[in-house]
Enzyme design. Structure first.
Site, PDB file in Angstrom:
ATOM      1  N   GLU A 176      -2.175  -5.210  -0.781  1.00 27.06           N
ATOM      2  CA  GLU A 176      -3.060  -5.220  -1.905  1.00 27.06           C
ATOM      3  C   GLU A 176      -3.955  -5.214  -2.270  1.00 27.06           C
ATOM      4  OE1 GLU A 176      -1.785  -7.675  -4.453  1.00 27.06           O
ATOM      5  OE2 GLU A 176       0.429  -6.931  -2.882  1.00 27.06           O
ATOM      6  N   CYS A 199       8.489  -2.799   8.401  1.00 28.68           N
ATOM      7  CA  CYS A 199      10.062  -2.551   7.633  1.00 28.68           C
ATOM      8  C   CYS A 199      10.487  -3.482   7.223  1.00 28.68           C
ATOM      9  CB  CYS A 199      11.129  -1.226   8.169  1.00 28.68           C
ATOM     10  SG  CYS A 199      11.785  -0.821   6.558  1.00 28.68           S
TER      11      CYS A 199
END
Length: 318
Positions: free
Chosen positions: A202, A98
């Site tokens: 992505e 994170c």
């Protein structure tokens, strides 16, 4: 291909998991993180993040769910892993990726990428604490600011006994910049480890998924942000399905309204649905107009009413 619906803090809650696993062929999903500091957390904390624990740790469409823990203290991470296991968790995922500033400031998430030894200790403690039948997995980025650090980090994860590793192919400092994606590092990791890997980052469509698997030589993928841009992204990536049409998305928004208001009495619905629109606008130009029309509303009822009228107008136009 194996496809995982990844966690997104503050976005991918249990209601969204319910909807997205219903319309997509996901093999697994991972919860938002349970923040662990210096205590054993009560069951209601786990049930709030993962109410699916009460239905066999799976969604209603029977997609299994792993609970994610975020923290840096091996003892308390292990104790809370045991609690999650006792509540019926099918797997424990440990967050070392994170990039949120607040999380990193308190030495959580990606901050631990700077300390592979601590990653090792946290994973080892959790792996030894829960039954061997419960997988303990981890999610990392390539490093804090140097992707070359990934090899030392992965070595620590493997030696600690993790069952599987998700690699987001960017460093923490690279944030979410598309230009910074480095799938080739996952291929290099694949050549150096026997750990089962999941590639992340992505993957916005079927072609991206195919390129990622070809580049990384990994056939397990995780999607996160794209699942909000295109709600049926799971089937787009996995089965080369066509992206959901805008009228279908509008119907899904109304279904989400039903789930959200029923589940949380509408308290958080306005913020959550507006947040979803911020993603939908990137894929569907029509979302811009609808968002402009509802963005000033701060109660659930007028938002739902407006979306219903908008839906009716769509069908009238057809």
């Amino acid at each position: 291909m194996r496809l995982v619906l990844g966690p997104m803090e503050g976005v991918l809650d249990h209601l969204m998991r319910e909807i997205l696993t219903e319309i997509n062929d996901y093999d697994l999903c991972v919860t938002e993180f349970v923040r662990v500091v210096d205590q054993a957390l009560p069951p209601h904390v786990f049930h709030k993040i993962c109410p699916e624990l009460l239905q066999g740790s799976q969604t209603r469409s029977q997609t299994p769910i792993h609970i994610q823990l975020l923290g840096q203290d091996p003892r308390w991470m292990a104790e809370n892993a045991v609690i999650a296991e006792g509540l019926g968790a099918k797997g424990i995922d440990l967050n070392f990726g994170c990039p949120a500033r607040l999380v990193n400031k308190s030495k959580g998430g990606a901050a631990l990428l700077q300390h592979p030894e601590l990653i090792y200790q946290v994973i080892k403690a959790c792996r030894e604490a829960v039954d061997d039948k419960v997988p303990v997995t981890a999610k990392i980025r390539l490093g804090w600011d140097n992707p070359e650090d990934c090899f030392e980090i992965v070595d620590a994860v493997e030696k600690a006994g993790a069952n599987e590793l998700t690699v987001h192919a960017r460093t923490k400092s690279a944030g979410y910049k598309a230009s910074e994606i480095k799938w080739d590092y996952i291929r290099q990791i694949r050549e150096k480890t026997t750990l089962p890997l999941i590639a992340n980052g992505e993957i916005w469509n079927h072609a991206d998924g195919q390129r990622c698997m070809e580049t990384t030589q990994v056939n397990s993928l995780m999607v996160c942000r794209g699942a909000f841009n295109v709600p049926n992204l799971g089937n787009v990536v996995k089965h080369n399905a066509s992206p959901m049409s805008w009228p279908e998305v509008v119907e899904l928004l109304l279904l989400y309204s039903t789930y959200e208001i029923e589940g949380d009495k509408g308290l958080y619905y306005p913020n959550r649905v507006k947040q979803w629109f911020s993603y939908l606008k990137q894929q569907y130009p029509e979302a811009n107009r609808l968002f402009r029309e509802i963005r000033t509303f701060n109660k659930a009822a007028p938002i739902v009413d407006h979306i219903q009228r908008y839906r009716d107008e769509l069908y009238t136009a057809v």
